[in-house]
Design a protein around this motif. Structure first.
Motif, PDB file in Angstrom:
ATOM      1  N   THR A   3     -43.182 -31.660  45.900  1.00 14.37           N
ATOM      2  CA  THR A   3     -42.531 -30.463  45.350  1.00 14.37           C
ATOM      3  C   THR A   3     -41.447 -30.889  44.358  1.00 14.37           C
ATOM      4  O   THR A   3     -40.630 -31.746  44.665  1.00 14.37           O
ATOM      5  CB  THR A   3     -41.882 -29.635  46.481  1.00 14.37           C
ATOM      6  OG1 THR A   3     -42.911 -29.278  47.412  1.00 14.37           O
ATOM      7  CG2 THR A   3     -41.240 -28.367  45.943  1.00 14.37           C
ATOM      8  N   SER A   5     -38.586 -29.474  41.256  1.00 13.75           N
ATOM      9  CA  SER A   5     -37.821 -28.326  40.768  1.00 13.75           C
ATOM     10  C   SER A   5     -37.321 -28.627  39.366  1.00 13.75           C
ATOM     11  O   SER A   5     -37.067 -29.780  39.030  1.00 13.75           O
ATOM     12  CB  SER A   5     -36.597 -28.075  41.661  1.00 13.75           C
ATOM     13  OG  SER A   5     -37.005 -27.879  42.983  1.00 13.75           O
ATOM     14  N   THR A   7     -35.535 -26.316  35.643  1.00 16.85           N
ATOM     15  CA  THR A   7     -35.137 -25.025  35.085  1.00 16.85           C
ATOM     16  C   THR A   7     -36.058 -24.727  33.912  1.00 16.85           C
ATOM     17  O   THR A   7     -36.180 -25.555  33.003  1.00 16.85           O
ATOM     18  CB  THR A   7     -33.672 -25.079  34.615  1.00 16.85           C
ATOM     19  OG1 THR A   7     -32.862 -25.477  35.713  1.00 16.85           O
ATOM     20  CG2 THR A   7     -33.208 -23.727  34.108  1.00 16.85           C
ATOM     21  N   VAL A   8     -36.747 -23.618  33.955  1.00 17.49           N
ATOM     22  CA  VAL A   8     -37.631 -23.254  32.856  1.00 17.49           C
ATOM     23  C   VAL A   8     -37.184 -21.913  32.286  1.00 17.49           C
ATOM     24  O   VAL A   8     -37.111 -20.913  33.020  1.00 17.49           O
ATOM     25  CB  VAL A   8     -39.105 -23.185  33.321  1.00 17.49           C
ATOM     26  CG1 VAL A   8     -40.011 -22.730  32.178  1.00 17.49           C
ATOM     27  CG2 VAL A   8     -39.566 -24.553  33.829  1.00 17.49           C
ATOM     28  N   LYS A  11     -34.505 -20.163  34.214  1.00 18.56           N
ATOM     29  CA  LYS A  11     -34.687 -19.827  35.632  1.00 18.56           C
ATOM     30  C   LYS A  11     -35.019 -21.074  36.445  1.00 18.56           C
ATOM     31  O   LYS A  11     -35.801 -21.908  36.001  1.00 18.56           O
ATOM     32  CB  LYS A  11     -35.864 -18.853  35.788  1.00 18.56           C
ATOM     33  CG  LYS A  11     -35.583 -17.461  35.286  1.00 18.56           C
ATOM     34  CD  LYS A  11     -36.807 -16.574  35.543  1.00 18.56           C
ATOM     35  CE  LYS A  11     -36.759 -15.357  34.624  1.00 18.56           C
ATOM     36  NZ  LYS A  11     -38.084 -14.847  34.311  1.00 18.56           N
ATOM     37  N   ALA A  12     -34.466 -21.155  37.639  1.00 14.22           N
ATOM     38  CA  ALA A  12     -34.793 -22.271  38.539  1.00 14.22           C
ATOM     39  C   ALA A  12     -36.196 -22.034  39.087  1.00 14.22           C
ATOM     40  O   ALA A  12     -36.508 -20.948  39.566  1.00 14.22           O
ATOM     41  CB  ALA A  12     -33.776 -22.325  39.675  1.00 14.22           C
ATOM     42  N   VAL A  13     -37.051 -23.043  38.967  1.00 11.27           N
ATOM     43  CA  VAL A  13     -38.432 -22.926  39.452  1.00 11.27           C
ATOM     44  C   VAL A  13     -38.766 -24.173  40.257  1.00 11.27           C
ATOM     45  O   VAL A  13     -38.130 -25.217  40.107  1.00 11.27           O
ATOM     46  CB  VAL A  13     -39.450 -22.783  38.283  1.00 11.27           C
ATOM     47  CG1 VAL A  13     -39.194 -21.530  37.483  1.00 11.27           C
ATOM     48  CG2 VAL A  13     -39.397 -24.023  37.392  1.00 11.27           C
ATOM     49  N   SER A  14     -39.784 -24.041  41.090  1.00 12.63           N
ATOM     50  CA  SER A  14     -40.273 -25.227  41.787  1.00 12.63           C
ATOM     51  C   SER A  14     -41.760 -25.060  42.039  1.00 12.63           C
ATOM     52  O   SER A  14     -42.302 -23.953  41.952  1.00 12.63           O
ATOM     53  CB  SER A  14     -39.507 -25.468  43.086  1.00 12.63           C
ATOM     54  OG  SER A  14     -39.678 -24.376  43.938  1.00 12.63           O
ATOM     55  N   GLY A  15     -42.431 -26.169  42.300  1.00 12.88           N
ATOM     56  CA  GLY A  15     -43.868 -26.102  42.539  1.00 12.88           C
ATOM     57  C   GLY A  15     -44.374 -27.446  43.001  1.00 12.88           C
ATOM     58  O   GLY A  15     -43.659 -28.456  42.939  1.00 12.88           O
ATOM     59  N   LEU A  31     -46.837 -22.446  36.950  1.00  9.61           N
ATOM     60  CA  LEU A  31     -45.899 -21.338  36.757  1.00  9.61           C
ATOM     61  C   LEU A  31     -46.529 -20.135  36.058  1.00  9.61           C
ATOM     62  O   LEU A  31     -45.884 -19.101  35.907  1.00  9.61           O
ATOM     63  CB  LEU A  31     -44.686 -21.817  35.934  1.00  9.61           C
ATOM     64  CG  LEU A  31     -43.912 -23.017  36.500  1.00  9.61           C
ATOM     65  CD1 LEU A  31     -42.768 -23.392  35.563  1.00  9.61           C
ATOM     66  CD2 LEU A  31     -43.358 -22.710  37.887  1.00  9.61           C
TER      67      LEU A  31
END
Lengths: 161, 262
Positions: A3, A5, A7-8, A11-15, A31
């Motif tokens: 996983t 993380s 910032t895109v 916005k903070a995103v994770s995957g 995303l």
């Protein structure tokens, strides 16, 4: 799978990604941000260009894990806050800087990177800077015109061919 | 691309440890290695990213010359070497395109030693020193043929130190599709003589054109090499240019580099 993380577009995103997951794949498939286009996937065409910590990069040639913790801006982050077109996007529309539109996300990201370091580029400088972005409609004249217009310069003397 | 384990150390010491594993490969900017892996021409088991090693980044002037961290991008070299070593900055500013220059690094270019890469010519012409985690390697000993270097298994380039020439310039003839140097020449004029290094021409990779060095050391003018003949023997002969064409380019580009040197 690991996983990560980042910032895109603010916005903070994770995957979850594999080692081999490219930043371009993470944006598109992870995303759902499909505005970043994959043309050649060999670092040639520039359709996948995004800004990584403020720097123009080809997202098909950056590993997603290498971009963990970074700040990424993709074409989805280029419009104004109210959803209206940014100056660069509006200039591309106004001056017919896109035909099929496939290369456009990369062209817009490259233009934004150029204008950040060179607010009033000459036509030669624009063409040189866009060397890594290909338009297979070959609509370069109007792309260059759009970039010049986005920088606030008079483009009436530039031929539209 | 085949999958691999990805590790991202933040120090040279940790990177060296990670490189000791079986099937480990260092990854710098990835502008060559990742396309190579996509084409399945390389399939490392472990990829050791060097992009997080802060001590391998940056450009600074020291007693031995201009020191460039191995993980420094072409864009950073282009910007930060501008005043101290314009020939090197101009070379860096002509590699690939802006996006590639924001990722690609000098260390990656030197470790790969592509026969058409730009950086090897600057390193060889300036008589630079390649620093690794183990030792210092003189440029004349470092390049050992196409894609071949003095680096040992697991050895990582940490920086490169360039003696700064009085005058220098790099001129390349772009291969129009790939933008690699079809042939490129770096000319460096020092107080004690001139060094000329040629990339993109020889089957043996970057090399010094010693006849031109002697002629230019006696008279630093484009005309000084006019009477010299470059043999097409051992020159690269492919669909982009014949051996004879490249041999001619070596001379033409050397003259242009002398004219452009500042």
């Amino acid at each position: 799978m690991t996983t990560i993380s980042m910032t895109v577009n603010g916005k903070a995103v994770s995957g979850e990604v594999e080692g081999r997951t490219l930043l371009s794949s993470f944006l598109r498939e992870g995303l759902g941000l499909r505005g970043t286009h994959i043309g050649c996937e060999t670092t040639q065409c520039g359709a996948c260009a995004v800004h990584l910590d403020g720097q123009l990069v080809k997202s098909c040639s950056v590993l997603a894990m290498d971009a963990a913790g970074a700040s990424v801006t993709s074409i989805e982050g280029m419009a104004n806050g109210d959803g209206s077109l940014s100056v660069i996007q509006a200039a591309f529309q106004e001056h017919h800087g896109l035909q099929c539109g496939f290369c456009t996300p990369g062209m817009v990201m490259a233009t934004a990177a150029l204008l950040k370091v060179n607010a009033k580029p000459t036509e030669t400088e624009v063409r040189h800077y866009l060397e890594g972005n290909m338009c297979r409609c070959t609509g370069y004249h109007n792309i260059v015109k759009a970039v010049m217009a986005a920088s606030g310069q008079d483009v009436s003397a530039i031929a539209a061919e | 691309m085949h999958n691999f384990e990805f590790v991202k150390p933040s120090t040279v010491a940790d990177a060296v440890k990670a490189m000791a594993g079986s099937g480990a490969q260092a990854l710098s900017g990835g502008q060559t290695l990742l396309p190579t892996m996509k084409a399945r021409l390389a399939a490392p088991a472990v990829l050791v990213s060097l992009t997080g090693v802060a001590e391998m980044k940056g450009v600074c002037m020291g007693d031995d010359g201009l020191s460039v961290g191995a993980a420094t991008t072409h864009a950073t070299v282009a910007a930060e070497a501008r005043k101290s070593f314009a020939g090197l900055a101009n070379l860096a500013n002509g590699i690939g395109d802006p996006a590639v220059r924001n990722r690609g690094t000098i260390g990656g270019s030197l470790a790969n030693n592509d026969p058409a890469a730009c950086y090897p010519s600057a390193v060889l012409a300036a008589g630079a020193t390649v620093h690794t985690n183990m030792r210092k390697i003189a440029a004349d000993d470092y390049f050992q043929g196409m894609f071949t270097t003095a680096l040992k298994e697991g050895e990582i380039i940490t920086s490169v130190t360039f003696p700064v020439p009085h005058k220098s310039a790099y001129v390349k003839f772009n291969q129009p599709a790939s933008r690699f140097a079809l042939t490129g020449v770096f000319v460096a004029k020092f107080a004690n003589g001139v060094r000329v290094a040629v990339t993109g021409a020889s089957n043996n990779g970057v090399f010094r054109w010693k006849e031109a060095e002697a002629a230019l050391s006696a008279n630093f003018a484009a005309g000084a090499v006019a009477g010299l003949v470059v043999s097409p023997k051992d020159m690269i002969n492919d669909l982009h240019g014949t051996a004879a064409y490249r041999a001619n380019l070596v001379k033409v580009l050397t003259k242009r580099a002398v004219d452009a040197a500042s």
